[in-house]
Every structure is written in structure tokens, then in C-alpha cells.
Design a protein around this motif. Structure first.
Motif, PDB file in Angstrom:
ATOM      1  N   UNK A  19      -0.271  -1.443  10.419  1.00 27.13           N
ATOM      2  CA  UNK A  19      -0.735  -2.792  10.781  1.00 27.13           C
ATOM      3  C   UNK A  19      -2.250  -2.830  10.953  1.00 27.13           C
ATOM      4  N   UNK A  20      -2.846  -1.667  11.193  1.00 26.77           N
ATOM      5  CA  UNK A  20      -4.308  -1.574  11.320  1.00 26.77           C
ATOM      6  C   UNK A  20      -4.944  -1.203   9.980  1.00 26.77           C
ATOM      7  N   UNK A  21      -4.217  -1.440   8.883  1.00 28.40           N
ATOM      8  CA  UNK A  21      -4.672  -1.192   7.507  1.00 28.40           C
ATOM      9  C   UNK A  21      -4.799   0.291   7.174  1.00 28.40           C
ATOM     10  N   UNK A  22      -4.023   1.136   7.847  1.00 33.75           N
ATOM     11  CA  UNK A  22      -3.990   2.564   7.528  1.00 33.75           C
ATOM     12  C   UNK A  22      -3.064   2.755   6.331  1.00 33.75           C
ATOM     13  N   UNK A  23      -3.650   3.022   5.174  1.00 32.73           N
ATOM     14  CA  UNK A  23      -2.878   3.117   3.931  1.00 32.73           C
ATOM     15  C   UNK A  23      -1.933   4.312   3.927  1.00 32.73           C
ATOM     16  N   UNK A  24      -2.339   5.415   4.548  1.00 33.21           N
ATOM     17  CA  UNK A  24      -1.453   6.590   4.610  1.00 33.21           C
ATOM     18  C   UNK A  24      -0.219   6.293   5.462  1.00 33.21           C
ATOM     19  N   UNK A  25      -0.426   5.611   6.559  1.00 35.04           N
ATOM     20  CA  UNK A  25       0.710   5.242   7.412  1.00 35.04           C
ATOM     21  C   UNK A  25       1.640   4.305   6.648  1.00 35.04           C
ATOM     22  N   UNK A  26       1.065   3.370   5.908  1.00 33.11           N
ATOM     23  CA  UNK A  26       1.899   2.445   5.116  1.00 33.11           C
ATOM     24  C   UNK A  26       2.686   3.228   4.065  1.00 33.11           C
ATOM     25  N   UNK A  27       2.050   4.231   3.465  1.00 32.44           N
ATOM     26  CA  UNK A  27       2.756   5.078   2.496  1.00 32.44           C
ATOM     27  C   UNK A  27       3.930   5.787   3.168  1.00 32.44           C
ATOM     28  N   UNK A  28       3.757   6.168   4.425  1.00 36.52           N
ATOM     29  CA  UNK A  28       4.856   6.785   5.170  1.00 36.52           C
ATOM     30  C   UNK A  28       6.006   5.822   5.381  1.00 36.52           C
ATOM     31  N   UNK A  29       5.691   4.562   5.698  1.00 33.68           N
ATOM     32  CA  UNK A  29       6.729   3.541   5.854  1.00 33.68           C
ATOM     33  C   UNK A  29       7.430   3.325   4.510  1.00 33.68           C
ATOM     34  N   UNK A  30       6.655   3.283   3.447  1.00 32.66           N
ATOM     35  CA  UNK A  30       7.220   3.142   2.098  1.00 32.66           C
ATOM     36  C   UNK A  30       8.196   4.288   1.814  1.00 32.66           C
ATOM     37  N   UNK A  31       7.773   5.525   2.101  1.00 38.17           N
ATOM     38  CA  UNK A  31       8.632   6.687   1.854  1.00 38.17           C
ATOM     39  C   UNK A  31       9.934   6.619   2.655  1.00 38.17           C
ATOM     40  N   UNK A  32       9.855   6.086   3.880  1.00 37.16           N
ATOM     41  CA  UNK A  32      11.054   5.970   4.721  1.00 37.16           C
ATOM     42  C   UNK A  32      12.095   5.021   4.120  1.00 37.16           C
ATOM     43  N   UNK A  33      11.643   3.951   3.492  1.00 29.74           N
ATOM     44  CA  UNK A  33      12.568   2.878   3.125  1.00 29.74           C
ATOM     45  C   UNK A  33      12.723   2.603   1.635  1.00 29.74           C
TER      46      UNK A  33
END
Length: 197
Positions: A19-33
Motif C-alpha cells: 500500500x506504500x508502493x513497495x513493488x517487492x511487497x506487491x510481488x509477494x502478494x501476487x505470488x501468494x494469490x
């Protein structure tokens, strides 16, 4: 097997960073789902390529609208599944308009592409009847039905995902199942009793 609580905590941390525009964290969410969202899209799309497009649109929306996403039990998965359903419905309407236009064009047996297209349409009659029936439901009713029947979510979680009360969800699900059964029977498709329960 990973502890669901730990996974939820892990996802919560990833989502907070995303939510703070961390692209790596978003990639982690993507990998989860991604796998679960893709399986959901495959149930609704005609082809693998269509499903891939729908998944891409859903995750793009997740990124763009990350400040507005409704989180249910610490997970963005319900939001992703609802968004995937909506994108698949929109894509389906576009495909139907395109097919109608194709079928309205004059053609001969030499037009291989048109013959193949018509053959595919006939081969998918039952699947299309189900999609058409689901498309006649309201978006909320369709999402509730798909989340509970296809994705196996509880009515409580599905209600939270679409933003209605649990009681409203139960009422809407009963009505949606009844309407779906009537629509499928009118199209000559017998609905399995398990799907109708």
C-alpha cells in the motif's frame, strides 16, 4: 503445511508495505494469490489466454486501487476474486458481441476461421449457457454465488468481500440459486443438485 495465521500475518505485512508502493511487497502478494486467482479466471474464461488477461487486469486493479481495497480476514484474496469475476463478465460480454458480429457476416465453407469459430461455439453450448445465466444475475449476486459455490468461501466471508451483511448474503444466495436454476432449465441445461444447494 503453512499455518494459516502465519500466512495471514505475512500477507498483512506484505499488503501494508504494498500500500506504500513497495513493488517487492506487491510481488509477494501476487505470488501468494496468483494461482488461486488464475484457477478462478479459468472457470470463467473461454481460453487460457482470456484467463491470463483477466488475471492481469485484476492484479493491475489491485495495484492501482490499493488504498480502496476491502481486506477480509487479513487477505486481499476475496477482493481479487470479485474483481476477477467482474473482469471475466465484461470480457465475456465483449466476446459475445464479437461472435454475434461474426455470425452475422456472410461467409462460405471456405472461410475456415468462421467455420472453426461456429464449431467452438457449438462445442461450448453448456458452458456458455451457464455463463449467460450468471451474467443475468446482479454483479453482487454473481460474486456471492461464485465465491461460495466455486471458491468454497463461507457466506460470512463472501458477504464481507462484496460489502453486504451476512443475512443479506444468505437471502441473495437463495434467490440467485433459484434464478440460475430457472435460467439454465429454460436454456435446456439441467443444473446439478450440488451446485444448486
Amino acid at each position: 503445511m503453512q499455518d494459516p495465521t502465519a500466512m495471514s500475518t505475512s500477507e498483512a505485512a506484505l499488503w501494508s508495505a504494498a500500500r506504500q508502493a513497495d513493488e517487492r511487497a506487491f510481488a509477494g502478494v501476487f505470488d501468494l494469490h496468483r494461482d488461486r486467482v488464475f484457477r478462478h479466471a479459468m472457470r470463467l474464461a473461454d481460453t487460457r489466454a482470456d484467463a491470463e488477461d483477466v488475471v492481469a487486469m485484476a492484479f493491475t486493479d489491485l495495484w492501482r486501487r490499493r488504498d480502496d481495497v476491502r481486506v477480509v480476514d487479513g487477505s486481499v484474496l476475496p477482493w481479487l476474486l470479485v474483481t476477477t469475476t467482474n473482469h471475466a463478465r465484461n470480457a465475456g460480454r465483449g466476446r459475445r458481441r464479437y461472435r454475434t458480429m461474426l455470425l452475422g457476416l456472410p461467409h462460405t465453407d471456405e472461410d475456415d476461421a468462421a467455420v472453426v469459430a461456429v464449431g467452438r461455439i457449438e462445442a461450448r453450448e453448456r458452458r456458455e449457457a451457464l455463463r449467460a445465466a450468471i451474467a443475468k444475475l446482479t454483479p453482487t449476486d454473481a460474486s456471492l454465488l461464485l465465491l461460495t459455490v466455486v471458491e468454497g468461501m463461507s457466506a460470512v466471508d463472501a458477504a464481507a468481500a462484496v460489502g453486504v451483511t451476512h443475512d443479506a448474503a444468505r437471502t441473495r444466495l437463495t434467490r440467485a440459486r433459484r434464478k440460475l436454476r430457472v435460467l439454465l432449465e429454460a436454456a435446456g441445461v439441467r443444473m446439478d443438485t450440488e451446485a444448486g444447494q
